[in-house]
Design a protein around this motif. Structure first.
Motif, PDB file in Angstrom:
ATOM      1  N   SER A   1      49.966  21.861  -3.249  1.00  0.00           N
ATOM      2  CA  SER A   1      49.094  22.998  -3.742  1.00  0.00           C
ATOM      3  C   SER A   1      49.670  24.090  -4.451  1.00  0.00           C
ATOM      4  CB  SER A   1      47.939  23.565  -2.631  1.00  0.00           C
ATOM      5  OG  SER A   1      47.449  24.547  -3.286  1.00  0.00           O
ATOM      6  N   PHE A   2      49.604  24.525  -5.652  1.00  0.00           N
ATOM      7  CA  PHE A   2      50.357  25.586  -6.298  1.00  0.00           C
ATOM      8  C   PHE A   2      49.499  26.905  -6.188  1.00  0.00           C
ATOM      9  CE2 PHE A   2      52.128  21.796  -7.849  1.00  0.00           C
ATOM     10  CZ  PHE A   2      53.600  22.398  -8.087  1.00  0.00           C
ATOM     11  N   VAL A   3      50.218  28.121  -6.073  1.00  0.00           N
ATOM     12  CA  VAL A   3      49.535  29.297  -6.522  1.00  0.00           C
ATOM     13  C   VAL A   3      49.769  29.542  -7.930  1.00  0.00           C
ATOM     14  CG1 VAL A   3      49.547  31.911  -6.323  1.00  0.00           C
ATOM     15  CG2 VAL A   3      50.401  30.227  -4.291  1.00  0.00           C
ATOM     16  N   SER A   4      48.476  29.256  -8.572  1.00  0.00           N
ATOM     17  CA  SER A   4      48.461  28.955 -10.052  1.00  0.00           C
ATOM     18  C   SER A   4      47.870  30.279 -10.835  1.00  0.00           C
ATOM     19  CB  SER A   4      47.905  27.928 -10.468  1.00  0.00           C
ATOM     20  OG  SER A   4      48.032  27.421 -11.686  1.00  0.00           O
ATOM     21  N   PRO A   5      48.312  30.720 -12.063  1.00  0.00           N
ATOM     22  CA  PRO A   5      47.637  31.727 -12.537  1.00  0.00           C
ATOM     23  C   PRO A   5      46.221  31.565 -13.061  1.00  0.00           C
ATOM     24  CG  PRO A   5      49.788  31.499 -13.462  1.00  0.00           C
ATOM     25  CD  PRO A   5      49.543  30.406 -12.639  1.00  0.00           C
ATOM     26  N   ILE A   6      45.272  32.391 -12.933  1.00  0.00           N
ATOM     27  CA  ILE A   6      43.815  32.460 -13.573  1.00  0.00           C
ATOM     28  C   ILE A   6      43.724  32.206 -14.808  1.00  0.00           C
ATOM     29  CG2 ILE A   6      43.050  33.784 -11.558  1.00  0.00           C
ATOM     30  CD1 ILE A   6      42.724  36.027 -13.514  1.00  0.00           C
ATOM     31  N   ARG A   7      42.615  31.574 -15.231  1.00  0.00           N
ATOM     32  CA  ARG A   7      42.221  31.053 -16.659  1.00  0.00           C
ATOM     33  C   ARG A   7      43.495  30.444 -17.221  1.00  0.00           C
ATOM     34  NH1 ARG A   7      40.132  36.176 -15.591  1.00  0.00           N
ATOM     35  NH2 ARG A   7      41.674  37.189 -16.787  1.00  0.00           N
ATOM     36  N   LYS A   8      43.734  30.990 -18.609  1.00  0.00           N
ATOM     37  CA  LYS A   8      44.878  30.453 -19.294  1.00  0.00           C
ATOM     38  C   LYS A   8      46.217  31.271 -19.188  1.00  0.00           C
ATOM     39  CE  LYS A   8      41.926  27.799 -22.534  1.00  0.00           C
ATOM     40  NZ  LYS A   8      41.662  27.714 -23.999  1.00  0.00           N
TER      41      LYS A   8
ATOM     42  N   ARG B   1      44.281  31.042  -8.875  1.00  0.00           N
ATOM     43  CA  ARG B   1      43.227  30.217  -8.667  1.00  0.00           C
ATOM     44  C   ARG B   1      43.080  29.987  -7.094  1.00  0.00           C
ATOM     45  NH1 ARG B   1      44.655  28.711 -13.885  1.00  0.00           N
ATOM     46  NH2 ARG B   1      43.027  27.616 -15.108  1.00  0.00           N
ATOM     47  N   PRO B   2      41.732  29.889  -6.944  1.00  0.00           N
ATOM     48  CA  PRO B   2      41.270  29.710  -5.297  1.00  0.00           C
ATOM     49  C   PRO B   2      41.800  27.978  -5.082  1.00  0.00           C
ATOM     50  CG  PRO B   2      39.374  29.184  -6.795  1.00  0.00           C
ATOM     51  CD  PRO B   2      40.361  29.591  -7.912  1.00  0.00           C
ATOM     52  N   SER B   3      42.053  27.902  -3.876  1.00  0.00           N
ATOM     53  CA  SER B   3      42.336  26.679  -3.060  1.00  0.00           C
ATOM     54  C   SER B   3      41.849  26.514  -1.842  1.00  0.00           C
ATOM     55  CB  SER B   3      43.778  26.317  -3.196  1.00  0.00           C
ATOM     56  OG  SER B   3      44.147  25.161  -2.398  1.00  0.00           O
TER      57      SER B   3
ATOM     58  N   GLY C   1      44.589  25.882   0.989  1.00  0.00           N
ATOM     59  CA  GLY C   1      45.868  26.749   1.188  1.00  0.00           C
ATOM     60  C   GLY C   1      46.922  26.673   0.014  1.00  0.00           C
ATOM     61  N   TYR C   2      47.884  26.986   0.215  1.00  0.00           N
ATOM     62  CA  TYR C   2      48.898  26.879  -0.625  1.00  0.00           C
ATOM     63  C   TYR C   2      50.406  26.504  -0.081  1.00  0.00           C
ATOM     64  CZ  TYR C   2      45.652  29.714  -3.329  1.00  0.00           C
ATOM     65  OH  TYR C   2      44.256  30.249  -3.858  1.00  0.00           O
ATOM     66  N   ASN C   3      50.987  25.527  -0.905  1.00  0.00           N
ATOM     67  CA  ASN C   3      52.552  25.255  -0.830  1.00  0.00           C
ATOM     68  C   ASN C   3      53.703  26.042  -1.532  1.00  0.00           C
ATOM     69  OD1 ASN C   3      50.485  22.381  -0.489  1.00  0.00           O
ATOM     70  ND2 ASN C   3      51.639  23.280   1.383  1.00  0.00           N
ATOM     71  N   ILE C   4      53.152  26.176  -2.726  1.00  0.00           N
ATOM     72  CA  ILE C   4      54.322  26.428  -3.769  1.00  0.00           C
ATOM     73  C   ILE C   4      53.783  27.788  -4.508  1.00  0.00           C
ATOM     74  CG2 ILE C   4      55.795  25.924  -5.666  1.00  0.00           C
ATOM     75  CD1 ILE C   4      55.585  22.764  -4.438  1.00  0.00           C
ATOM     76  N   LEU C   5      54.804  28.653  -4.624  1.00  0.00           N
ATOM     77  CA  LEU C   5      54.653  29.615  -5.873  1.00  0.00           C
ATOM     78  C   LEU C   5      55.604  29.701  -6.587  1.00  0.00           C
ATOM     79  CD1 LEU C   5      53.130  33.241  -5.079  1.00  0.00           C
ATOM     80  CD2 LEU C   5      54.715  32.792  -6.721  1.00  0.00           C
ATOM     81  N   THR C   6      55.557  29.407  -8.048  1.00  0.00           N
ATOM     82  CA  THR C   6      56.702  29.215  -8.762  1.00  0.00           C
ATOM     83  C   THR C   6      56.418  29.783 -10.225  1.00  0.00           C
ATOM     84  OG1 THR C   6      58.487  27.653  -9.589  1.00  0.00           O
ATOM     85  CG2 THR C   6      56.257  27.034  -9.416  1.00  0.00           C
ATOM     86  N   ASP C   7      55.247  30.443 -10.435  1.00  0.00           N
ATOM     87  CA  ASP C   7      54.944  31.161 -11.914  1.00  0.00           C
ATOM     88  C   ASP C   7      55.646  32.472 -11.692  1.00  0.00           C
ATOM     89  OD1 ASP C   7      53.343  29.089 -13.439  1.00  0.00           O
ATOM     90  OD2 ASP C   7      52.541  28.886 -11.430  1.00  0.00           O
TER      91      ASP C   7
ATOM     92  N   GLN D   1      46.808  22.910 -13.515  1.00  0.00           N
ATOM     93  CA  GLN D   1      45.574  23.896 -13.412  1.00  0.00           C
ATOM     94  C   GLN D   1      44.093  23.326 -13.746  1.00  0.00           C
ATOM     95  OE1 GLN D   1      46.928  26.863 -16.451  1.00  0.00           O
ATOM     96  NE2 GLN D   1      47.370  28.148 -15.007  1.00  0.00           N
ATOM     97  N   LYS D   2      44.440  22.250 -14.677  1.00  0.00           N
ATOM     98  CA  LYS D   2      43.020  21.535 -14.894  1.00  0.00           C
ATOM     99  C   LYS D   2      42.591  20.559 -13.791  1.00  0.00           C
ATOM    100  CE  LYS D   2      41.376  18.250 -18.230  1.00  0.00           C
ATOM    101  NZ  LYS D   2      41.710  17.055 -19.355  1.00  0.00           N
ATOM    102  N   GLU D   3      43.589  19.926 -13.136  1.00  0.00           N
ATOM    103  CA  GLU D   3      43.360  19.284 -11.826  1.00  0.00           C
ATOM    104  C   GLU D   3      42.336  20.161 -10.781  1.00  0.00           C
ATOM    105  OE1 GLU D   3      46.131  16.684 -10.662  1.00  0.00           O
ATOM    106  OE2 GLU D   3      46.166  15.552 -12.448  1.00  0.00           O
TER     107      GLU D   3
END
Length: 446
Positions: A110-117, A133-135, A138-144, A419-421
Motif C-alpha cells: 500500500s502506497f501513500v499516494s497523492p490525492i486526485r491527479k 489517498r485513504p487506505s 494502512g500504508y507500507n511505502i511513501l515515495t512521492d 492510484q487507479k487501483e
C-alpha cells in the motif's frame, strides 16, 4: 529333505526382503539429503522469497549457505517492506521512483499516494493528513515528492518503517534544478549570455526576487516566495528555513543547523549519494535485505543542457556556497557518514558493486532495446526475456518486458496504475474523503 528345502527357501526370501527394505531406506535417505543439503541443479532455481519448512525466507535462515552461488551477507535478515523515501528534487529520484513503485506493486503493498491527479504530497509545503489517498489496510511505502514531515509520517507509517533519502553535491544540484524549473527565463536572465548560471549568481539580488515574485509567469508548481536555488536539499528534509514566510528560520544559526542535521542522522537509516549511485543502491540492498532484482533501475528524467558541463569560475561557486550554505553542510555531513558506512561493509563490498554494475548493464541494454522497438501499447509478449546468471551475489533471475515497462521510460505510468487501483478498492473511503472541504491557503498545486 523336502522340509529342509522349504525352510532354506523361506530364509532366502526373508533375507531378500530385508535387503530390499535396506536399499529402499538408503535410497530415500540419500534423496532427502540431496534435496535439503546440496546445491539445486541447473533449472531448479530457488527464489529468495521461497519459504523453508520453518516459514523463513532464504535471507532469514542465517546459515550463510550458498545456493547456486548466491548468498546473503546478513544473518537474521528479512526483506524490509515498510519504508519512506524522501525524494529530494533533481537527485535521481525519478529513477528510484520506478524502482520503489515496482517493488511495492509486485508485492501488493500500500502506497501513500497523492490525492486526485496530484503528483506531489503537498510539496513544497509540509505534508498533512489531507494530502494522500485513504487506505483501509494502512500504508507500507511513501515515495512521492514530499517534505519530510516527521509527525504526520510517524503517525501513518508502521513502527518498523525505514527512512531513506538521497542528496547531491550542492552546486551540481543547483545547476540541475536551475535548468529543470526554467529559472533563467522566468527570472529574466538575457538569452544571449554565455552561461546563465554565472549571470544569475553574479546578480542574485536582481534575479532571485524576480523568480519568486507573484508577477513571475510560467513558474510550474512553485509557489510565490519559494526559492528553488537556495538550500533546496535541506528544505526537502524538513529543516525549518523560513518557508512558508513567517515560520522559523534557522539558516543563520549554525548550532541549530548542526542539531537538526544530527537529528536527521538519528531518524534516517540511510542517505544515498547521487555521485556514488551504484554504491548507494548496493548499500540500500544490504540495508533492506533485497535482491539484485529489486534494485535494477532505468535512468529517468535526466536533463541535458548547454551549460551542464561548462566551466564556472571558483568565485561563482563560492557565491553559491555562501548562498546555499546549509545544503553544503548537509552534504558534507552525510557524505562523511556514507563513507563511514561503506568502510564497515567489508572488503567484498566493492566486488558486489562491480557485480551489480554488470547485471545493471545487461538489464539496461535489454530494456532500452525494448523502448526503442515498441510503444507501451504494443507489449511484445513474444519477445525473449533476459536472464541474469547466478553469481556469488545473486541467484539466477529473469527480467521481462513487464519489468522494463514498470521501470521506465516513464516511471509515472505505474504510479497512475497504483492510484487507479487504489480508487477502485477504496471507493467508499475516497467518497467520504472528498466530502471534506480543504480550506487551506498554503498548499501545493501539483
Amino acid at each position: 529333505m523336502n522340509a529342509c528345502c522349504k525352510l532354506l527357501t523361506r530364509r532366502k526370501r526373508k533375507v531378500f526382503l530385508l535387503v530390499l527394505v535396506f536399499i529402499t531406506f538408503v535410497y530415500f535417505l540419500l534423496m532427502s539429503y540431496l534435496a535439503c543439503c546440496q546445491l539445486p541443479q541447473q533449472g531448479n532455481v530457488l527464489s529468495s522469497y521461497v519459504l523453508d519448512p520453518n516459514g523463513r525466507t532464504l535471507y532469514e535462515q542465517g546459515d550463510k549457505r550458498e545456493i547456486r552461488g548466491a548468498r546473503s551477507k546478513s544473518t537474521n535478515c528479512s526483506e524490509q517492506r515498510n519504508f519512506v523515501f524522501i525524494k529530494t528534487m533533481k537527485c535521481a529520484t525519478s529513477t528510484l521512483h520506478g524502482v520503489f513503485y515496482r517493488f511495492g506493486y509486485t508485492r501488493n503493498l500500500s502506497f501513500v499516494s497523492p490525492i486526485r491527479k496530484m503528483i506531489y504530497l503537498n510539496w513544497p509545503f509540509p505534508m498533512t493528513m489531507q494530502d494522500f489517498r485513504p487506505s483501509s489496510r494502512g500504508y507500507n511505502i511513501l515515495t512521492d515528492h514530499v517534505i519530510y514531515t516527521e509527525d504526520v509520517m510517524d503517525k501513518i507509517m508502521p513502527a518498523d518503517t525505514v527512512y531513506i533519502s538521497i542528496i547531491r553535491e550542492p552546486f551540481a544540484h543547483f545547476k540541475s534544478t536551475f535548468h529543470y524549473f526554467n529559472v533563467a527565463k522566468i527570472s529574466g536572465v538575457p538569452a544571449n549570455v554565455t552561461n546563465p548560471i554565472v549571470e544569475y549568481l553574479s546578480h542574485l539580488e536582481k534575479y532571485e526576487p524576480a523568480y519568486m515574485s507573484h508577477k513571475a509567469k510560467e513558474r510550474w508548481c512553485v509557489p510565490n516566495d519559494f526559492s528553488i536555488t537556495k538550500n533546496m536539499l535541506s528544505h526537502s528534509l524538513g529543516m525549518p528555513l523560513g518557508f512558508p514566510p513567517g515560520t522559523i528560520n534557522i539558516t543563520a544559526d549554525e548550532v541549530s543547523v548542526e542539531q537538526y542535521i544530527k537529528h536527521l542522522d538519528s531518524k534516517f537509516q540511510l542517505i544515498l549519494i547521487v555521485e556514488y549511485f551504484y554504491e548507494s543502491v548496493v548499500l540500500l540492498r544490504r540495508l533492506m535485505c533485497w535482491s539484485f532484482r529489486d534494485i535494477i533501475f532505468i535512468n529517468s528524467n535526466t536533463g541535458d543542457y548547454e551549460y551542464k558541463n561548462a566551466s564556472v569560475p571558483e568565485s561563482i561557486i563560492d557565491i553559491h556556497r555562501k548562498w546555499s550554505s546549509v545544503d553544503y553542510r548537509l552534504y558534507d555531513y552525510f557524505n562523511n557518514t556514507f563513507w563511514k558506512r561503506v568502510s564497515l561493509q567489508g572488503a567484498d563490498f566493492y566486488s558486489e558493486v562491480e557485480a551489480f554494475k554488470k547485471v545493471e548493464a545487461q538489464v539496461k541494454n535489454y530494456c532500452l532495446t525494448l523502448y526503442q522497438t515498441f510503444t507501451r501499447d504494443e507489449f511484445p509478449f513474444n519477445m525473449t526475456k533476459t536472464t541474469v546468471s547466478a553469481s556469488l551475489w545473486n541467484e539466477q533471475f529473469s527480467v521481462t518486458h513487464d519489468d522494463c515497462w514498470m521501470l521506465g521510460p516513464d516511471p509515472n505510468v505505474l504510479h497512475r496504475v497504483v492510484q487507479k487501483e487504489n480508487d477502485l478498492k477504496e471507493a467508499n473511503l475516497l467518497l467520504e474523503q472528498q466530502k471534506i472541504l480543504d480550506n487551506r491557503t498554503l498548499k501545493g498545486v501539483c
